[in-house]
Motif scaffolding. Structure first.
Motif: not given
Length: 78
Positions: A41-46, A25-26, A30-37, A54-59
């Motif tokens: 408006t997200t507060s965090a991204f991978a 799960h992610c 927080a997903k990004s494409i080409d280095g941009e969120p 990239a995906d921000l994988i969380t538990q």
């Protein structure tokens, strides 16, 4: 601002093609494409080192201030 756990959040999404349950799960915010969120408006991204995607994988028990309940809102009546 609200706070809650990923397992209860509507932004917590199953990752396509993940066979490892610890990486399943992610956070969709927080997903990004080409280095941009993907969500500006997200507060965090991978971001990966090659700026591909990239995906921000969380538990399930990870908490976040971007929490939005996955449960429908109910009206309290009297």
């Amino acid at each position: 601002m609200s706070f809650g756990l990923c397992r209860d959040c509507r932004h917590w999404a199953k990752r396509a093609g993940s066979s490892d349950p610890t990486l399943a799960h992610c956070c969709a915010l927080a997903k990004s494409i080409d280095g941009e969120p993907m969500i500006p408006t997200t507060s965090a991204f991978a971001r990966d080192c090659e700026q591909y995607s990239a995906d921000l994988i969380t538990q399930p028990d990870f908490g976040c201030v971007q929490f939005a309940s996955s449960q429908p809102e109910t009206e309290s009546g009297g």
